[in-house]
Design a protein around this motif. Structure first.
Motif, PDB file in Angstrom:
ATOM      1  N   LEU A 119       1.050  -0.969   0.220  1.00  0.00           N
ATOM      2  CA  LEU A 119      -0.032   0.215  -0.072  1.00  0.00           C
ATOM      3  C   LEU A 119       1.098   1.205  -0.031  1.00  0.00           C
ATOM      4  O   LEU A 119       0.705   2.579  -0.379  1.00  0.00           O
ATOM      5  N   ALA A 120       2.036   1.659   1.074  1.00  0.00           N
ATOM      6  CA  ALA A 120       2.738   2.432   0.917  1.00  0.00           C
ATOM      7  C   ALA A 120       3.789   2.399  -0.854  1.00  0.00           C
ATOM      8  O   ALA A 120       3.580   3.754  -0.926  1.00  0.00           O
ATOM      9  N   PHE A 123       0.722   4.131  -2.748  1.00  0.00           N
ATOM     10  CA  PHE A 123       0.852   5.051  -2.684  1.00  0.00           C
ATOM     11  C   PHE A 123       1.322   6.306  -3.148  1.00  0.00           C
ATOM     12  O   PHE A 123       1.154   7.604  -3.533  1.00  0.00           O
ATOM     13  N   ALA A 124       2.974   5.884  -2.529  1.00  0.00           N
ATOM     14  CA  ALA A 124       4.148   6.956  -3.012  1.00  0.00           C
ATOM     15  C   ALA A 124       4.071   6.863  -4.568  1.00  0.00           C
ATOM     16  O   ALA A 124       4.470   8.342  -4.830  1.00  0.00           O
ATOM     17  N   LYS A 135      -5.141  11.867   1.216  1.00  0.00           N
ATOM     18  CA  LYS A 135      -4.884  12.436   2.449  1.00  0.00           C
ATOM     19  C   LYS A 135      -6.171  13.253   3.244  1.00  0.00           C
ATOM     20  O   LYS A 135      -6.076  12.994   4.116  1.00  0.00           O
ATOM     21  N   VAL A 138      -9.441  11.422   3.909  1.00  0.00           N
ATOM     22  CA  VAL A 138      -9.616  10.853   4.827  1.00  0.00           C
ATOM     23  C   VAL A 138      -9.936  11.943   6.936  1.00  0.00           C
ATOM     24  O   VAL A 138      -9.729  10.922   7.310  1.00  0.00           O
ATOM     25  N   ALA A 139      -8.010  12.396   6.271  1.00  0.00           N
ATOM     26  CA  ALA A 139      -8.025  12.921   7.485  1.00  0.00           C
ATOM     27  C   ALA A 139      -9.106  14.371   8.317  1.00  0.00           C
ATOM     28  O   ALA A 139      -9.688  14.302   9.154  1.00  0.00           O
ATOM     29  N   PHE A 142     -12.125  12.140   9.539  1.00  0.00           N
ATOM     30  CA  PHE A 142     -11.504  11.377  11.330  1.00  0.00           C
ATOM     31  C   PHE A 142     -11.571  13.477  12.073  1.00  0.00           C
ATOM     32  O   PHE A 142     -11.899  13.274  12.691  1.00  0.00           O
ATOM     33  N   ALA A 184      -3.127  18.287   7.801  1.00  0.00           N
ATOM     34  CA  ALA A 184      -2.931  16.518   8.240  1.00  0.00           C
ATOM     35  C   ALA A 184      -2.485  15.864   5.876  1.00  0.00           C
ATOM     36  O   ALA A 184      -1.782  14.842   6.167  1.00  0.00           O
TER      37      ALA A 184
END
Lengths: 188, 183
Positions: A119-120, A123-124, A135, A138-139, A142, A184
């Motif tokens: 995943l990382a 995503f990168a 991000k 999601v952030a 949250f 974030a």
């Protein structure tokens, strides 16, 4: 009984039955003789049995409108009220949580790679704008759910429940969560 | 008698007088009056009926027993009432430090990470339960209610298993989020 209507029908009956009487001396006689003792009411009635009346009532109850209707309230209370957005954000976050870990459980059977390392890595590989946007998506929920969750816990302790405070802190939650979400998403 | 001069009597009187004075158009007047009365009734009925403005159509309903039966009162049970409510709040409150700690510390040790995940799982389960209770009323959708409740139980069990797998085979949820976030 309406005070204005007291004696009206009695007067009418007198007028219709005795056009030249005491009560009618101030009225045009011809008009008085033409007065009807009945009122026109454009409704129809019919005699029905008790069972039919019951089933009719039941039928009408089934057609009751849903009340109160959402549009009866101000838009900023219903559409931007922090309470329903707490449910939206919580539902979205928990839905994503459930979806990811359910997929993680069955991924070996399907041959998918959803473990954190892959995943990382994938995503990168995304462009910076997409990374920041995802991000933020999601952030922000949250942050909103966290900040507003604390607000709801304070409600449960009977703090901040005056109407003015509800409105003020509602907008404060929107502002705070957007700032935190942007930070974030694009700065962390 | 003053009430005889009140508008309620005055208007039909004046109308009748006018009709008598002009007998030629009297027959033409009658339906006009009736039409006016009818249109007034229609206009007035607009105040008495609720217009239909459905965002979502109301779910089907049935009347159990008679139309005037009182609403049945559910058995009082603290485990479905105040205990449940308090448990929800305690859980939500305990999530506040649990979610703040990884931001302060950078990550969580495996035990705390597992505690955080379990708390989030139960919190999510209770939240979904509340959504189902609110939007799938048992009285109107008995079958859908049963299916969604048990579907949620099954999903929570599966996700719990998936979380266990993730916690034992991967790097832990907070660490995984950190790695993806800084990727």
């Amino acid at each position: 009984m309406i005070a204005q209507r007291v004696g009206v029908s009695a007067a009418r009956r007198i007028v219709a039955g005795n056009p030249s009487g005491f009560f009618t001396q101030h009225l045009p006689k011809l008009a008085a003789s033409r007065l009807s003792t009945t009122q026109i009411r454009p409704v129809g009635t019919s005699k029905i049995t008790a069972e039919d009346a019951h089933s009719l009532l039941a039928q009408q109850r089934l057609n009751r409108p849903v009340a109160p209707h959402l549009t009866a309230y101000r838009y900023d209370q219903t559409w931007f009220g922090a309470s329903i957005w707490n449910r939206f954000t919580g539902g979205a976050l928990s839905g994503a949580f459930y979806a990811y870990f359910a997929v993680y459980l069955v991924s070996p059977l399907l041959g998918w790679h959803v473990e954190s390392a892959s995943l990382a890595a994938s995503f990168a590989a995304l462009p910076a704008v997409a990374k920041g946007g995802i991000k933020f998506l999601v952030a922000w929920p949250f942050a909103f759910h966290c900040v507003n969750g604390v607000r709801h816990l304070s409600y449960d302790l009977a703090f901040g429940f005056a109407k003015k405070q509800i409105v003020k802190w509602g907008w404060a939650v929107w502002g705070t969560s957007l700032v935190l979400g942007l930070y974030a998403g694009f700065a962390l | 008698m003053a009430s005889i001069m009140r508008p309620a009597v005055l208007r039909p009187t004046a109308m009748a007088a006018r009709m008598v004075k002009t007998p030629a158009i009297r027959s033409a007047f009658r339906p006009a009056i009736q039409k006016e009365v009818m249109s007034n009734a229609i206009r007035a009925s607009a105040f008495h009926t609720t217009s239909k403005r459905d965002i979502l159509p109301p779910p089907p309903q049935v009347i159990q027993g008679g139309v005037n039966d009182p609403v049945p009162i559910p058995d009082p049970s603290p485990s479905h009432g105040s205990y449940h409510w308090t448990f929800e709040r305690l859980l939500a409150g305990s999530l506040v430090p649990l979610t703040l700690t990884p931001f302060a510390a950078g990550s969580l040790n495996p035990t705390l990470d597992a505690v955080l995940c379990a708390a989030i799982l139960v919190h999510s389960h209770l939240g979904f339960q509340t959504i189902i209770v609110d939007y799938v009323p048992a009285k109107r959708f008995p079958t859908a209610r049963k299916i969604s409740t048990w579907g949620l139980n099954l999903a929570t069990a599966l996700v719990g298993l998936g979380l266990y797998e993730f916690e034992t085979n991967d790097v832990g949820v907070t660490e995984a989020i950190r790695r993806v976030w800084t990727a």
